[in-house]
Every structure is written in structure tokens, then in C-alpha cells.
Design a protein around this motif. Structure first.
Motif, PDB file in Angstrom:
ATOM      1  N   THR A   1       0.931  -0.975  -0.007  1.00  0.00           N
ATOM      2  CA  THR A   1       0.203  -0.068   0.076  1.00  0.00           C
ATOM      3  C   THR A   1       0.808   1.350   0.039  1.00  0.00           C
ATOM      4  O   THR A   1       0.569   2.076  -0.891  1.00  0.00           O
ATOM      5  CB  THR A   1      -0.879  -0.020   1.273  1.00  0.00           C
ATOM      6  OG1 THR A   1      -1.802  -1.100   1.171  1.00  0.00           O
ATOM      7  CG2 THR A   1      -1.902   1.420   1.408  1.00  0.00           C
TER       8      THR A   1
ATOM      9  N   ILE B   1      -0.487   6.580   6.826  1.00  0.00           N
ATOM     10  CA  ILE B   1      -1.056   5.180   6.287  1.00  0.00           C
ATOM     11  C   ILE B   1      -0.619   3.977   7.245  1.00  0.00           C
ATOM     12  O   ILE B   1      -1.300   2.963   7.566  1.00  0.00           O
ATOM     13  CB  ILE B   1      -0.470   4.901   4.795  1.00  0.00           C
ATOM     14  CG1 ILE B   1      -1.224   5.787   3.928  1.00  0.00           C
ATOM     15  CG2 ILE B   1      -0.718   3.218   4.481  1.00  0.00           C
ATOM     16  CD1 ILE B   1      -0.573   5.560   2.462  1.00  0.00           C
TER      17      ILE B   1
ATOM     18  N   LEU C   1      -3.098   1.226   9.410  1.00  0.00           N
ATOM     19  CA  LEU C   1      -3.276   0.030   8.760  1.00  0.00           C
ATOM     20  C   LEU C   1      -2.799  -0.836   9.938  1.00  0.00           C
ATOM     21  O   LEU C   1      -3.479  -2.072  10.194  1.00  0.00           O
ATOM     22  CB  LEU C   1      -2.410  -0.541   7.642  1.00  0.00           C
ATOM     23  CG  LEU C   1      -2.833   0.209   6.212  1.00  0.00           C
ATOM     24  CD1 LEU C   1      -1.934  -0.088   5.152  1.00  0.00           C
ATOM     25  CD2 LEU C   1      -4.245  -0.049   6.103  1.00  0.00           C
TER      26      LEU C   1
ATOM     27  N   LEU D   1      -6.392   0.271   1.117  1.00  0.00           N
ATOM     28  CA  LEU D   1      -6.968   0.650   2.537  1.00  0.00           C
ATOM     29  C   LEU D   1      -8.201   0.100   2.720  1.00  0.00           C
ATOM     30  O   LEU D   1      -8.399  -0.707   3.668  1.00  0.00           O
ATOM     31  CB  LEU D   1      -7.233   2.156   2.492  1.00  0.00           C
ATOM     32  CG  LEU D   1      -6.048   3.011   2.577  1.00  0.00           C
ATOM     33  CD1 LEU D   1      -6.296   4.608   2.604  1.00  0.00           C
ATOM     34  CD2 LEU D   1      -5.024   2.710   3.730  1.00  0.00           C
TER      35      LEU D   1
ATOM     36  N   THR E   1      -7.393  -3.826   3.513  1.00  0.00           N
ATOM     37  CA  THR E   1      -6.756  -4.199   4.688  1.00  0.00           C
ATOM     38  C   THR E   1      -7.905  -3.672   5.839  1.00  0.00           C
ATOM     39  O   THR E   1      -7.990  -4.552   6.917  1.00  0.00           O
ATOM     40  CB  THR E   1      -5.794  -3.213   4.830  1.00  0.00           C
ATOM     41  OG1 THR E   1      -4.836  -3.207   3.889  1.00  0.00           O
ATOM     42  CG2 THR E   1      -5.046  -3.535   6.084  1.00  0.00           C
TER      43      THR E   1
END
Length: 548
Positions: free
Chosen positions: A59, A208, A212, A406, A409
């Protein structure tokens, strides 16, 4: 790249598709084999990390490379992605511990993110959106082919060969893809007047990664933290602070890593939101299909590959046909909505499955799911590319990939929590109905085996179940099978609840898609007007009907 001949473009597309297939087949071949690999390496508590770290690095890599490829061209990043992925795959095969595997999977993920983001962007460089539609269908079909071949090969390898070959068997394709890109993909000069947004890249990463991690670590079970724990709250706090700094940075720099002006384009924004919810529902649900097939139904990895094959074939066929239809008509909105509806219907049907559901019904429901995915998935990368200026193709495609990653996940994490909570509730109900524990044989070996298989992931290892069963006395075997059936019933309930949750999330994607503005796909005849408009506008709204 308009000066390239059709033959040269075809050669380059073969190279791009080879690189994509190399990445995709390595992902799908591992999915069905991973439970057995973890059983060999040990470290079951860290099972999810082998998947999470791959998603995390892919990602981050996919979004960071978007703007860079706009500045420096696609070729160096395609080569770097293939190189990183190959090194990660090679090293993964040499893993001696779960921690080594996690490390090497991180390298693989970075390579995969670069390949996927750059490959779709490179296709956009070669063709106008109308011609690009058929190639989008072909590239989506690559995932379908890998979804068919990967599980079959992965299951066969872990059943009959050494597990290391799961990572090594397709390395020669990586060499071929690298060579084809090196020899045939044209190199472009660095775009003048643009610089790398280092601060934006840093704070985008720090937005990010903790987000995550928070969604991956939250939940019940080993190495998990409660949603209200200080660990999860701290990670989400870092995410919010980093996001604020990132947004402020992007308004100040000359060439932002993610131009915020893109979100003023309604097609770009709606397409990315649909992609987020589509992947959240789809990935959050179908990742648990192998758990149902192998864990609940007790099917071997090899046979599980055959069970999943019809869904993959359905996805392959419809994605190719969808691409051809978009090229012919230049339209996509009705197709996107119908695909999302069919996909949602497939997940609703899968909610009604129980341990006694015949395999043919499971296959039928998965075919319906595959048909919907094949229709919907090719659309939204194309709509994003069709709606932005050619000079922003890389960053727009990377942003689309970011939203999908995103969604996938976060969907996996949320569905995991839903599954765990549902299983716990069902197990409590079933245990209460078993009566007194004194009815169970007083066998320490039985207690040990039952404790082992109370972890549902161990239900995926059929040889371990058989070995445990044969190690017990006849009286204890009957009790073991009875409790195992109870655990499978609870597992079935938990998994099918995730399918319903996935259907609800996919339903959000359907509603959002209703607001998608349909801009007719640009073709070769519109190429020069587009170019002039793109030079005069920082935001590309596409060629309006009657103005081409």
C-alpha cells in the motif's frame, strides 16, 4: 508514447502483463498454501502478520511511486518493482522462522505495490481510455487466470512437494518480465520543473502505516489489542496528527505527492470511494472462503483450489467481456452498478451456508460472486484515468490503488473482528447445550488435542487433525469428532456472518456508484483536443458529449 507503432505497443503490453502475472500468481499461490507453511515454520500466533506486512508495504509503495513515476517515467519503477518482488520471493523460500518469512514478505509487498501501480499507469500512457478499456479487461483477466492457477498449484505443492517451491516456482517468469521491460519499454526524460515532495511522502507514510497497523492489531486473540486499548488509540492518534500535517503540507509544496485538487473532480472522488467499499466488502469476505472450504468442509488444499476455480473462471470471463463492451460503447455506469449488485447478491447467498451445505451450492454462490467482481472491478480504475489530465495519470492511478488497498486491509481487519465475536457467541451457545462436562471421557490426551483445535486456524491443517484423531482411544475419538463438529459449526457461523457484513459494505458501494458521473471514454479521435485541454487545465473533467 503516441509515436509508438501498434506492434511496439503490443510488445510493451505483453511485457507489462507478464510482470503483472508474475506478481498476481505469486499472491494467489501463497493464499491456499500459507496455513500449511505456518504449520511447518511454527509461530501460529504471528500468522496474520505474514499477510498484514505484505498489504502494508504494498500500500505504501503503490501510492509513493505514483507521483515519482509521473516525474521520472514508468520504466525504472517497473524494473525496481520486479526486482524487489523477485528478491523477496527468493528469500521467502529460504525462511527458517516465521519472523524471517514476515521480513521477506515485506520486501515482496513493496515490489508488488510498485508493479501494480505502475503497470496500470503504463497502460494509460500507451492507449486512450476507449482503447484502454479492453486492456483493462485483459489485465483484470490476468488476476482471474492467476486466481485459477495459483490455488491449484499452491495446494498441489504443499500436498506433494516442499513448501519452498511455492515461492520459487514462478521466479523464471520474473526474469522474463524484467528482460522484456528492460529491452522494450521506452525510457522518458525527467519532467522539468517538478521536484520530489519528501515531506508529503513522509507524512503520507506516517498516516497510512499506523492506521493499517491499528486496524490489523485491533480485535480478539493472540497478539491482538482491544479497540479501546492505549495501543490502538495511540496508533489512531498518530494517524490523525500525521494526516493533518500531510494535508497542510500538500497545500504548500509546488509538486505535491498527492494533489488535493484531484478530489474536486467528482468522478475521481466517487470512483475511489466505490473502490474502497468494494474492496472492503470483497476482500473482507472472500479471504475467509478458504477457511470455510478447508476448515468447515474439511477439504484438502488441492481440492480447495478446484472448488475456487469456477469463481475465478467466472471473474476472468466477465472481466474480459466487460472490457470489450466498454471499448465498444464507451460507457460504464450501468455495468458498474450491475456488477456491484451481482457481487452483493453472491455474498448474501453465501451468508446462508452451513456445514451441511453441498459443495455444488457453495460453488454456485462463488460463481455468482465471481461474475459480479469480474464486471465491476475493471471499471473504476478506468473511470479514474478517464477523468484526470494525462500528466496526473500516475498519481491518480496510485491513489486509486491506495483506496482499494486501504479498503481491503480495513475490511479484512473488521471482518476478522466480526468473525471472532460471532464465533465466540456461537461457541458459548453450543457449549451450554452440551450438558455436563462430565459426560466427556476423562482422557488427558483428548483434553490436549481439543485445546489445540480450539484455535480455528488449526482446522485448516487436515493432516494434523487426522494424526490427532488416530492418536486417541476409540471412546475419545468419538468425543473428539463431536467437539470438532461443534467447533466447525461455530466457525461456519462466524465466517458466514462476515459474508453478510461484506454484503452490507458492498451495498454502500452500490449506493455511492449511483452518484458516478458518466463521462464517455475518450478515443483516438479525441486525442488532440484532450491534449490541448490538459495543457490548459490542472483538473481534467473529460470530453463532454458533443464537444469532442
Amino acid at each position: 508514447m503516441s509515436e509508438l507503432t501498434d506492434k511496439k505497443k503490443m510488445t510493451i503490453m505483453i511485457a507489462i502483463i507478464t510482470a503483472m502475472f508474475f506478481s498476481a500468481i505469486n499472491q494467489t499461490i501463497i493464499g491456499v498454501a500459507m496455513p500449511r507453511i505456518i504449520a511447518k515454520l511454527g509461530g501460529m500466533d504471528y500468522y496474520s502478520w505474514a499477510i498484514t506486512i505484505y498489504l502494508l508495504t504494498s500500500t505504501v509503495a503503490s501510492v509513493l511511486v505514483g507521483k515519482l513515476s509521473d516525474i521520472y517515467g514508468r520504466k525504472p519503477f517497473l524494473l525496481a518493482g520486479i526486482g524487489l518482488f523477485s528478491i523477496g520471493a527468493l528469500l521467502s523460500g529460504f525462511s527458517g522462522t516465521i519472523f524471517q518469512l514476515i521480513t521477506y514478505r515485506a520486501i515482496q509487498g513493496a515490489g508488488a505495490g510498485i508493479i501494480m501501480s505502475t503497470a496500470f499507469t503504463a497502460m494509460g500512457d500507451l492507449y486512450e481510455p476507449r482503447e484502454r478499456a479492453k486492456w483493462t479487461g485483459v489485465m483484470s483477466a490476468v488476476f482471474g487466470v492467476s486466481s485459477v492457477a495459483g490455488p491449484l498449484l499452491g495446494g498441489y505443492i504443499v500436498d506433494h512437494l516442499d513448501w519452498h517451491w511455492v515461492f520459487w516456482i514462478f521466479l523464471p517468469i520474473g526474469v522474463i518480465a524484467f528482460t522484456l521491460i528492460l529491452l522494450h519499454f521506452p525510457r522518458v526524460e525527467k519532467r522539468q520543473g517538478e521536484s520530489v515532495d519528501y515531506f508529503g511522502s513522509l507524512f503520507l507514510t506516517t498516516t497510512i502505516v499506523p492506521m493499517l497497523l491499528a486496524f490489523s492489531w485491533a480485535g480478539d486473540g493472540p497478539n491482538k489489542y482491544a479497540w479501546g486499548s492505549w495501543q490502538i488509540i495511540s496508533l489512531l492518534a498518530v494517524t490523525v496528527v500525521s494526516l493533518g500535517i500531510f494535508l497542510w503540507t500538500e497545500t504548500k509544496v509546488k509538486t505535491p505527492v498527492l494533489p488535493l485538487g484531484l478530489f474536486k473532480n467528482s468522478v475521481f472522488t466517487v470512483s475511489n470511494l466505490v473502490g474502497f467499499f468494494l474492496n472492503a466488502g470483497m476482500m473482507g469476505a472472500i479471504i475467509y472462503v478458504p477457511f470455510f472450504v478447508q476448515g468447515v468442509k474439511g477439504i484438502s488444499p488441492t481440492m480447495a483450489g478446484y472448488v475456487a476455480m469456477p469463481m475465478s473462471i467466472a471473474m476472468l470471463v466477465t472481466s474480459a467481456l466487460a472490457g470489450q463492451l466498454m471499448t465498444k460503447t464507451g460507457k460504464y455506469k450501468k455495468m458498474a452498478i450491475s456488477g456491484l449488485l451481482v457481487m452483493t447478491a453472491g455474498m448474501v447467498l453465501m451468508y446462508f451456508m452451513v456445514p451441511s451445505t453441498p459443495i455444488y451450492l457453495l460453488v454456485l454462490y462463488m460463481i455468482i460472486l465471481g461474475l459480479g467482481m469480474g464486471i465491476a472491478m475493471p471499471v473504476f480504475s478506468l473511470t479514474v484515468q478517464n477523468a484526470v489530465a494525462p500528466k496526473e495519470l500516475g498519481v491518480a492511478t496510485a491513489t486509486s490503488q491506495l483506496f482499494r488497498n486501504l479498503g481491503g486491509t480495513i475490511g479484512i481487519a473488521v471482518m476478522g473482528s466480526v468473525m471472532s465475536a460471532s464465533m465466540t457467541t456461537k461457541m458459548t451457545q453450543l457449549s451450554a447445550g452440551m450438558g455436563q462436562a462430565g459426560a466427556m471421557p476423562n482422557d488427558p490426551a483428548l483434553a490436549e488435542k481439543l485445546a489445540l483445535f480450539s484455535n480455528p486456524q488449526n482446522l485448516l491443517d487436515q493432516p494434523k487433525i487426522e494424526a490427532a484423531l488416530h492418536s486417541l482411544s476409540p471412546e475419545s475419538q468419538a468425543a473428539f469428532v463431536h467437539v470438532l463438529d461443534m467447533i466447525r459449526d461455530a466457525m461456519s457461523y462466524g465466517i458466514t456472518t462476515t459474508f453478510l457484513t461484506g454484503a452490507i459494505v458492498a451495498g454502500f458501494a452500490v449506493v455511492i456508484a449511483l452518484f458516478l458521473k458518466e463521462i464517455p471514454l475518450r478515443g483516438q479521435s479525441q486525442k488532440q483536443p484532450e491534449k490541448r485541454a490538459a495543457d490548459n487545465s490542472s483538473e481534467w473533467d473529460g470530453v463532454q458529449p458533443g464537444k469532442a
